[in-house]
Write a protein that holds these residues in place. Structure first.
Motif, mmCIF file in Angstrom:
data_model
loop_
_atom_site.group_PDB
_atom_site.id
_atom_site.type_symbol
_atom_site.label_atom_id
_atom_site.label_comp_id
_atom_site.label_asym_id
_atom_site.label_seq_id
_atom_site.Cartn_x
_atom_site.Cartn_y
_atom_site.Cartn_z
ATOM 1 N N ALA A 73 0.972 -1.278 0.099
ATOM 2 C CA ALA A 73 0.088 0.092 -0.093
ATOM 3 C C ALA A 73 1.044 1.214 -0.077
ATOM 4 O O ALA A 73 0.391 2.286 -0.741
ATOM 5 C CB ALA A 73 -0.996 0.129 1.170
ATOM 6 N N ILE A 74 1.932 1.279 0.517
ATOM 7 C CA ILE A 74 2.923 2.476 0.735
ATOM 8 C C ILE A 74 3.426 2.627 -0.920
ATOM 9 O O ILE A 74 3.656 3.756 -1.190
ATOM 10 C CB ILE A 74 4.129 2.230 1.514
ATOM 11 C CG1 ILE A 74 3.807 2.183 3.154
ATOM 12 C CG2 ILE A 74 5.298 3.215 1.251
ATOM 13 C CD1 ILE A 74 4.756 1.979 4.201
ATOM 14 N N GLY A 75 3.606 1.525 -1.481
ATOM 15 C CA GLY A 75 3.947 1.710 -2.919
ATOM 16 C C GLY A 75 2.904 2.461 -3.761
ATOM 17 O O GLY A 75 3.181 3.179 -4.941
ATOM 18 N N VAL A 76 1.580 2.481 -3.173
ATOM 19 C CA VAL A 76 0.502 3.038 -3.919
ATOM 20 C C VAL A 76 0.282 4.331 -3.600
ATOM 21 O O VAL A 76 -0.154 5.347 -4.346
ATOM 22 C CB VAL A 76 -0.736 2.200 -3.838
ATOM 23 C CG1 VAL A 76 -2.105 2.889 -4.527
ATOM 24 C CG2 VAL A 76 -0.574 0.874 -4.391
ATOM 25 N N VAL A 77 0.641 4.781 -2.338
ATOM 26 C CA VAL A 77 0.201 6.098 -1.780
ATOM 27 C C VAL A 77 1.452 7.194 -1.355
ATOM 28 O O VAL A 77 1.246 8.436 -1.468
ATOM 29 C CB VAL A 77 -0.811 6.110 -0.760
ATOM 30 C CG1 VAL A 77 -2.134 5.302 -0.852
ATOM 31 C CG2 VAL A 77 -0.131 5.497 0.550
ATOM 32 N N ALA A 78 2.431 6.603 -1.316
ATOM 33 C CA ALA A 78 3.453 7.524 -1.095
ATOM 34 C C ALA A 78 4.313 8.129 -1.950
ATOM 35 O O ALA A 78 4.439 7.815 -3.052
ATOM 36 C CB ALA A 78 4.825 6.518 -0.290
ATOM 37 N N GLU A 79 4.414 9.638 -1.624
ATOM 38 C CA GLU A 79 4.916 10.437 -2.504
ATOM 39 C C GLU A 79 6.039 10.214 -3.374
ATOM 40 O O GLU A 79 5.992 10.448 -4.639
ATOM 41 C CB GLU A 79 4.820 12.017 -2.046
ATOM 42 C CG GLU A 79 5.350 13.030 -2.901
ATOM 43 C CD GLU A 79 4.619 13.267 -4.076
ATOM 44 O OE1 GLU A 79 3.455 13.247 -3.853
ATOM 45 O OE2 GLU A 79 4.991 14.271 -4.772
ATOM 46 N N PRO A 80 7.191 9.721 -2.689
ATOM 47 C CA PRO A 80 8.265 9.318 -3.535
ATOM 48 C C PRO A 80 8.187 8.261 -4.491
ATOM 49 O O PRO A 80 9.182 8.165 -5.423
ATOM 50 C CB PRO A 80 9.291 8.900 -2.421
ATOM 51 C CG PRO A 80 8.661 9.284 -1.116
ATOM 52 C CD PRO A 80 7.347 9.367 -1.293
ATOM 53 N N PHE A 81 7.011 7.453 -4.349
ATOM 54 C CA PHE A 81 6.847 6.328 -5.291
ATOM 55 C C PHE A 81 5.669 6.961 -6.339
ATOM 56 O O PHE A 81 5.054 5.922 -7.023
ATOM 57 C CB PHE A 81 6.335 5.259 -4.724
ATOM 58 C CG PHE A 81 7.333 4.709 -3.753
ATOM 59 C CD1 PHE A 81 8.562 4.851 -3.977
ATOM 60 C CD2 PHE A 81 7.037 3.942 -2.738
ATOM 61 C CE1 PHE A 81 9.844 4.200 -3.054
ATOM 62 C CE2 PHE A 81 7.955 3.474 -1.713
ATOM 63 C CZ PHE A 81 9.319 3.711 -1.940
#
Ligand SMILES: [Zn+2]
Length: 169
Positions: A73-81
């Protein structure tokens, strides 16, 4: 001949993406059918077996599509990604279209290198802070799912390296 086949395939994909899929016979797509879920997981090699065990324990084997991306989920929402985000939304929409999935099950995990890259060492410095970092990312993930794909259910959980999972709602 090969070129012709390619053009035909491109036509199929093109037609689907502009919303004609509903009017096309389902056999137009290779893997259409009715499946339970898309499971969103991290690329971390240590998690592949625990994830497999988890989906098996839920009797989902053979009934779900997969999307594996660093951080889940971090890959879907985090700005750096941010360059990755479109790939997730395109894939989940494709799985809705092809597989009629009913929900997305997103599983983040502890000791995730991608979480560290996205938010920095301090945000995963201890178990409690790490939990809050994932809780917050998953809340954002659920919000975006509700905004973009309100018909789909969504479950979010945080797995440890032994496969023990804590669900967030
Ligand atoms: Zn990870």
């Amino acid at each position: 001949m090969l070129q012709q086949r390619f053009d035909r395939r491109r036509f199929m994909i093109g037609a689907g993406s502009v919303g004609l899929a509903a009017t096309m016979p389902s056999f137009a797509f290779g893997a259409s059918g009715n499946y339970e879920a898309m499971v969103l997981g991290c690329i971390d090699p240590r998690l592949q077996q625990p994830m497999h065990n988890y989906t098996a324990s839920r009797r989902l084997t053979g009934k779900f599509s997969s999307f594996i991306i660093a951080g889940a989920a971090i890959g879907v929402v985090a700005e750096p990604f941010k360059d990755w985000h479109k790939a997730y939304w395109d894939n989940v929409s494709t799985s809705v279209q092809l597989h009629n999935i009913k929900k997305v099950i997103a599983i983040d995990h502890r000791d995730c290198g991608a979480a560290k890259i996205a938010y920095g060492d301090a945000k995963v410095a201890n178990r409690q802070v790490e939990t809050e970092t994932h809780r917050s990312a998953m809340a954002e993930f659920r919000k975006q799912m509700k905004d973009r794909l309100p018909a789909l259910g969504v479950e979010t959980g945080l797995m440890d390296l032994k496969g023990k999972i804590e669900m967030f709602t």
